[in-house]
Design a protein around this motif. Structure first.
Motif, PDB file in Angstrom:
ATOM      1  N   GLN A 193     -38.379-127.865  12.794  1.00 50.50           N
ATOM      2  CA  GLN A 193     -38.561-127.234  14.099  1.00 50.50           C
ATOM      3  C   GLN A 193     -37.269-127.268  14.904  1.00 50.50           C
ATOM      4  OE1 GLN A 193     -41.751-129.382  15.946  1.00 50.50           O
ATOM      5  NE2 GLN A 193     -43.305-128.605  14.543  1.00 50.50           N
ATOM      6  N   SER A 194     -36.615-128.429  14.901  1.00 50.59           N
ATOM      7  CA  SER A 194     -35.382-128.589  15.674  1.00 50.59           C
ATOM      8  C   SER A 194     -34.291-127.636  15.201  1.00 50.59           C
ATOM      9  CB  SER A 194     -34.895-130.032  15.568  1.00 50.59           C
ATOM     10  OG  SER A 194     -33.656-130.201  16.203  1.00 50.59           O
ATOM     11  N   LEU A 195     -34.097-127.546  13.885  1.00 48.79           N
ATOM     12  CA  LEU A 195     -33.054-126.682  13.340  1.00 48.79           C
ATOM     13  C   LEU A 195     -33.385-125.207  13.555  1.00 48.79           C
ATOM     14  CD1 LEU A 195     -32.271-128.621  10.046  1.00 48.79           C
ATOM     15  CD2 LEU A 195     -30.744-128.320  11.997  1.00 48.79           C
ATOM     16  N   LEU A 196     -34.650-124.849  13.414  1.00 47.14           N
ATOM     17  CA  LEU A 196     -35.052-123.451  13.606  1.00 47.14           C
ATOM     18  C   LEU A 196     -34.962-123.051  15.066  1.00 47.14           C
ATOM     19  CD1 LEU A 196     -38.065-123.265  11.124  1.00 47.14           C
ATOM     20  CD2 LEU A 196     -35.894-122.042  10.915  1.00 47.14           C
ATOM     21  N   ASP A 197     -35.318-123.969  15.966  1.00 44.78           N
ATOM     22  CA  ASP A 197     -35.221-123.676  17.400  1.00 44.78           C
ATOM     23  C   ASP A 197     -33.787-123.325  17.804  1.00 44.78           C
ATOM     24  OD1 ASP A 197     -37.864-123.877  18.076  1.00 44.78           O
ATOM     25  OD2 ASP A 197     -37.776-126.004  18.612  1.00 44.78           O
ATOM     26  N   LYS A 198     -32.822-124.008  17.184  1.00 46.69           N
ATOM     27  CA  LYS A 198     -31.411-123.757  17.496  1.00 46.69           C
ATOM     28  C   LYS A 198     -30.976-122.367  17.037  1.00 46.69           C
ATOM     29  CE  LYS A 198     -30.051-128.621  17.056  1.00 46.69           C
ATOM     30  NZ  LYS A 198     -29.300-129.597  16.231  1.00 46.69           N
ATOM     31  N   ASN A 199     -31.704-121.827  16.058  1.00 40.16           N
ATOM     32  CA  ASN A 199     -31.331-120.517  15.498  1.00 40.16           C
ATOM     33  C   ASN A 199     -32.400-119.460  15.773  1.00 40.16           C
ATOM     34  OD1 ASN A 199     -28.801-121.179  13.759  1.00 40.16           O
ATOM     35  ND2 ASN A 199     -30.245-122.803  13.241  1.00 40.16           N
ATOM     36  N   SER A 200     -33.167-119.684  16.830  1.00 41.34           N
ATOM     37  CA  SER A 200     -34.288-118.802  17.126  1.00 41.34           C
ATOM     38  C   SER A 200     -33.822-117.449  17.670  1.00 41.34           C
ATOM     39  CB  SER A 200     -35.219-119.474  18.134  1.00 41.34           C
ATOM     40  OG  SER A 200     -36.328-118.648  18.401  1.00 41.34           O
ATOM     41  N   ARG A 240     -49.985-117.398   5.286  1.00 41.04           N
ATOM     42  CA  ARG A 240     -49.654-118.714   5.828  1.00 41.04           C
ATOM     43  C   ARG A 240     -50.798-119.698   5.606  1.00 41.04           C
ATOM     44  NH1 ARG A 240     -49.210-120.901  11.913  1.00 41.04           N
ATOM     45  NH2 ARG A 240     -48.439-122.968  11.347  1.00 41.04           N
ATOM     46  N   SER A 241     -52.027-119.216   5.640  1.00 41.09           N
ATOM     47  CA  SER A 241     -53.180-120.094   5.424  1.00 41.09           C
ATOM     48  C   SER A 241     -53.141-120.714   4.025  1.00 41.09           C
ATOM     49  CB  SER A 241     -54.485-119.327   5.624  1.00 41.09           C
ATOM     50  OG  SER A 241     -54.561-118.206   4.758  1.00 41.09           O
ATOM     51  N   ASP A 242     -52.656-119.955   3.035  1.00 37.36           N
ATOM     52  CA  ASP A 242     -52.511-120.510   1.676  1.00 37.36           C
ATOM     53  C   ASP A 242     -51.398-121.541   1.627  1.00 37.36           C
ATOM     54  OD1 ASP A 242     -54.584-119.155   0.306  1.00 37.36           O
ATOM     55  OD2 ASP A 242     -53.354-117.348   0.166  1.00 37.36           O
ATOM     56  N   VAL A 243     -50.302-121.290   2.339  1.00 31.59           N
ATOM     57  CA  VAL A 243     -49.205-122.257   2.417  1.00 31.59           C
ATOM     58  C   VAL A 243     -49.729-123.575   2.976  1.00 31.59           C
ATOM     59  CG1 VAL A 243     -46.998-122.792   3.534  1.00 31.59           C
ATOM     60  CG2 VAL A 243     -47.440-120.479   2.654  1.00 31.59           C
ATOM     61  N   GLN A 244     -50.496-123.505   4.053  1.00 33.03           N
ATOM     62  CA  GLN A 244     -51.037-124.707   4.680  1.00 33.03           C
ATOM     63  C   GLN A 244     -52.009-125.429   3.753  1.00 33.03           C
ATOM     64  OE1 GLN A 244     -52.439-122.548   8.168  1.00 33.03           O
ATOM     65  NE2 GLN A 244     -50.938-123.614   9.444  1.00 33.03           N
ATOM     66  N   ARG A 245     -52.792-124.663   3.015  1.00 35.51           N
ATOM     67  CA  ARG A 245     -53.756-125.264   2.088  1.00 35.51           C
ATOM     68  C   ARG A 245     -53.052-126.068   1.002  1.00 35.51           C
ATOM     69  NH1 ARG A 245     -55.983-123.166  -2.542  1.00 35.51           N
ATOM     70  NH2 ARG A 245     -55.230-121.056  -2.085  1.00 35.51           N
ATOM     71  N   PHE A 283     -41.347-122.137   9.759  1.00 34.98           N
ATOM     72  CA  PHE A 283     -40.704-120.843  10.045  1.00 34.98           C
ATOM     73  C   PHE A 283     -41.757-119.808  10.423  1.00 34.98           C
ATOM     74  CE2 PHE A 283     -39.115-116.666   9.095  1.00 34.98           C
ATOM     75  CZ  PHE A 283     -37.791-116.696   9.523  1.00 34.98           C
ATOM     76  N   MET A 284     -42.831-119.734   9.638  1.00 29.80           N
ATOM     77  CA  MET A 284     -43.864-118.732   9.900  1.00 29.80           C
ATOM     78  C   MET A 284     -44.547-118.999  11.234  1.00 29.80           C
ATOM     79  SD  MET A 284     -45.437-118.238   6.032  1.00 29.80           S
ATOM     80  CE  MET A 284     -46.267-116.675   6.332  1.00 29.80           C
ATOM     81  N   LYS A 285     -44.720-120.270  11.587  1.00 29.71           N
ATOM     82  CA  LYS A 285     -45.336-120.604  12.867  1.00 29.71           C
ATOM     83  C   LYS A 285     -44.436-120.205  14.025  1.00 29.71           C
ATOM     84  CE  LYS A 285     -45.455-124.927  14.300  1.00 29.71           C
ATOM     85  NZ  LYS A 285     -45.845-126.347  14.420  1.00 29.71           N
ATOM     86  N   LEU A 286     -43.155-120.576  13.957  1.00 29.34           N
ATOM     87  CA  LEU A 286     -42.235-120.298  15.058  1.00 29.34           C
ATOM     88  C   LEU A 286     -42.079-118.806  15.313  1.00 29.34           C
ATOM     89  CD1 LEU A 286     -40.141-121.265  17.158  1.00 29.34           C
ATOM     90  CD2 LEU A 286     -38.423-121.191  15.328  1.00 29.34           C
ATOM     91  N   PHE A 287     -41.970-118.031  14.234  1.00 32.43           N
ATOM     92  CA  PHE A 287     -41.716-116.590  14.380  1.00 32.43           C
ATOM     93  C   PHE A 287     -42.990-115.747  14.263  1.00 32.43           C
ATOM     94  CE2 PHE A 287     -37.617-118.382  13.014  1.00 32.43           C
ATOM     95  CZ  PHE A 287     -36.835-117.946  14.067  1.00 32.43           C
ATOM     96  N   GLU A 288     -44.137-116.432  14.229  1.00 39.10           N
ATOM     97  CA  GLU A 288     -45.450-115.783  14.305  1.00 39.10           C
ATOM     98  C   GLU A 288     -45.692-114.791  13.167  1.00 39.10           C
ATOM     99  OE1 GLU A 288     -45.534-114.172  18.281  1.00 39.10           O
ATOM    100  OE2 GLU A 288     -46.076-116.117  19.152  1.00 39.10           O
ATOM    101  N   PHE A 289     -45.443-115.244  11.932  1.00 38.90           N
ATOM    102  CA  PHE A 289     -45.771-114.462  10.739  1.00 38.90           C
ATOM    103  C   PHE A 289     -47.018-115.059  10.085  1.00 38.90           C
ATOM    104  CE2 PHE A 289     -41.153-113.540  10.903  1.00 38.90           C
ATOM    105  CZ  PHE A 289     -41.201-112.148  10.848  1.00 38.90           C
ATOM    106  N   ASP A 290     -48.026-114.232   9.866  1.00 38.18           N
ATOM    107  CA  ASP A 290     -49.237-114.690   9.186  1.00 38.18           C
ATOM    108  C   ASP A 290     -49.128-114.571   7.674  1.00 38.18           C
ATOM    109  OD1 ASP A 290     -50.593-115.329  11.555  1.00 38.18           O
ATOM    110  OD2 ASP A 290     -51.233-113.248  11.819  1.00 38.18           O
ATOM    111  N   GLU A 291     -48.159-113.764   7.210  1.00 38.21           N
ATOM    112  CA  GLU A 291     -47.969-113.597   5.772  1.00 38.21           C
ATOM    113  C   GLU A 291     -46.540-113.150   5.502  1.00 38.21           C
ATOM    114  OE1 GLU A 291     -50.782-110.632   4.491  1.00 38.21           O
ATOM    115  OE2 GLU A 291     -49.530-108.974   5.188  1.00 38.21           O
ATOM    116  N   LEU A 292     -46.148-113.248   4.241  1.00 36.46           N
ATOM    117  CA  LEU A 292     -44.831-112.762   3.831  1.00 36.46           C
ATOM    118  C   LEU A 292     -44.957-111.997   2.521  1.00 36.46           C
ATOM    119  CD1 LEU A 292     -43.681-114.599   1.249  1.00 36.46           C
ATOM    120  CD2 LEU A 292     -43.245-116.257   3.043  1.00 36.46           C
TER     121      LEU A 292
END
Length: 310
Positions: A193-200, A240-245, A283-292
Motif C-alpha cells: 500500500q505504501s509503495l503504491l500510494d507513492k506512485n498513485s 479480484r474475488s478469485d485472487v482474494q480466495r 493494486f486492484m483495490k487501490l485503483f478499483e479494478f474488479d478484474e484483469l
C-alpha cells in the motif's frame, strides 16, 4: 509452414528464466515455442545485495539447456538470441562477474535492462499477444524482485515505472513462517500500500492487463488446464474475488502443500505465490479494478518487438 524469419529471446528474471521462439507475420508476433524454468536467481538478493553462487549456477545450467534445445531445434538462431536480465541482477553488487560468467559458458552477452526499459518492454510484449489492441491499457508485471506498472494506448506506451516490490523480495522479507502468520501478511499489505500510494495515478478508463507467473499460474488453475497453454490463458478475465480466495487458502497451508495441490503451475512458486497475490490484490483495490485481463506476453516478447523496430 511459416517462411517468416524466426527469432529467439531469453528473459532472466528474479524467479524464472523464460525462452521464447517467435516470428512476425504482417508485423504481428506469432509464438512458435516457449520454455520456462524457475531457478530462483534472486534468492537472498534483497537482504545480501549479492547473487549467490548456487543461484548463478542454476541459471547458467538452465541457459545451457536452452542453448542445447535451440541447437537441436533452431540451430540458425544460436548466435542471434537476445538475452535480457532484470531486477535481481540490477540490484546485485556482483552482477558484472555473473554476466561475464554467462558469456564465458554460453557465448551469450546479456543486456541488463533498467527499470524503465523493463516497464517498456513488458508493456509492448504483454499487449502484442492479446487479440485486441486498440484500447487504453495499464500493464501490471509482478516479478520476483520488482513490479512494473506501464500505461499506454494500444501498442504505444505512454509512461511506465518500476517499483521495488515483488513476490520473492516480499516473501523473503516478510513471510518468514510457513504458512505465514496474519501479522506477516498484513506487513506485506502495508508495504505494498505504501509503495503504491507513492506512485498513485488515475487509471480511470484503462483496462488492467496482468502478466508473469503470479497471474498466469492462477489463470491456468482456474481454467482447469493440465499444462501451460498460452492460447487459452491469453485474454482470460481474472477476478479480484478469485485472487482474494486464493490468498485466504494459501495463507492456511504450507508452501509444499500449495505446490502438491496445484502442480504443475505452482511448482517452484509455493513459497512466493502468496506474496505476489497480495501485491496484486492491493493494486486492484487501490485503483478499483474488479478484474484483469491475463497476458502471457512479457519482456521476451517486447524485446523482440523493440529490436526489430516494430
Amino acid at each position: 509452414m511459416n517462411s517468416s524469419p524466426v527469432y529467439a529471446s531469453i528473459d532472466i528474471g528474479t524467479n524464472s528464466v523464460l525462452l521464447l521462439v517467435a516470428c512476425f507475420d504482417d508485423n504481428q508476433l506469432e509464438v512458435l515455442d516457449e520454455l520456462q524454468e524457475i531457478p530462483r536467481l534472486g534468492k537472498g538478493v534483497d537482504s545480501d545485495k549479492n547473487l549467490h553462487p548456487e543461484s548463478c549456477e542454476r541459471v547458467i545450467s538452465v541457459l545451457k539447456n536452452y542453448r542445447a534445445y535451440l541447437e537441436q531445434n533452431y540451430p540458425e538462431l544460436i548466435d542471434e538470441v537476445i538475452v535480457t536480465a532484470t531486477s535481481a541482477v540490477r540490484d546485485s553488487s556482483n552482477r558484472n562477474q555473473f554476466l561475464e560468467q554467462i558469456f564465458q559458458e554460453t557465448g551469450w552477452e546479456v543486456r541488463l535492462l533498467s527499470g524503465d526499459e523493463e516497464a517498456e518492454t513488458t508493456y509492448s510484449g504483454a499487449i502484442s499477444v492479446l487479440p485486441y489492441q486498440n484500447k487504453k491499457f495499464v500493464v501490471l508485471d509482478i516479478g520476483g524482485g520488482s513490479t512494473e506498472i506501464a500505461g499506454g494506448n494500444g501498442l504505444v506506451l505512454n509512461s511506465g515505472i518500476s517499483v521495488d516490490m515483488g513476490s520473492v523480495r516480499f516473501s523473503e522479507r516478510y513471510l518468514l513462517n510457513d504458512p505465514p502468520t496474519r501479522d506477516q501478511i498484513e506487513a506485506v499489505r502495508s508495504e505494498a500500500q505504501s509503495l503504491l500510494d507513492k506512485n498513485s495515478v488515475s487509471l480511470q478508463g484503462f483496462e488492467l492487463v496482468g502478466v508473469a507467473g503470479t497471474v498466469t499460474s492462477i489463470a491456468a488453475i482456474l481454467l482447469g488446464l493440465n499444462d501451460y497453454q498460452a492460447e487459452k490463458i491469453n485474454g482470460y478475465r481474472l477476478k479480484r474475488s478469485d485472487v482474494q480466495r486464493f490468498i485466504n487458502e494459501f495463507a492456511k497451508i504450507t508452501s509444499r502443500e500449495i505446490e502438491e495441490k496445484y502442480s504443475p503451475f505452482l511448482k517452484g512458486r509455493g513459497d512466493v505465490i502468496t506474496g505476489g497475490l497480495i501485491i496484486l490484490d492491493e493494486f486492484m483495490k487501490l485503483f478499483e479494478f474488479d478484474e484483469l485481463t491475463v497476458s502471457t506476453g512479457g519482456i521476451r516478447h517486447g524485446i523482440l518487438i523493440s529490436s526489430l523496430n516494430l
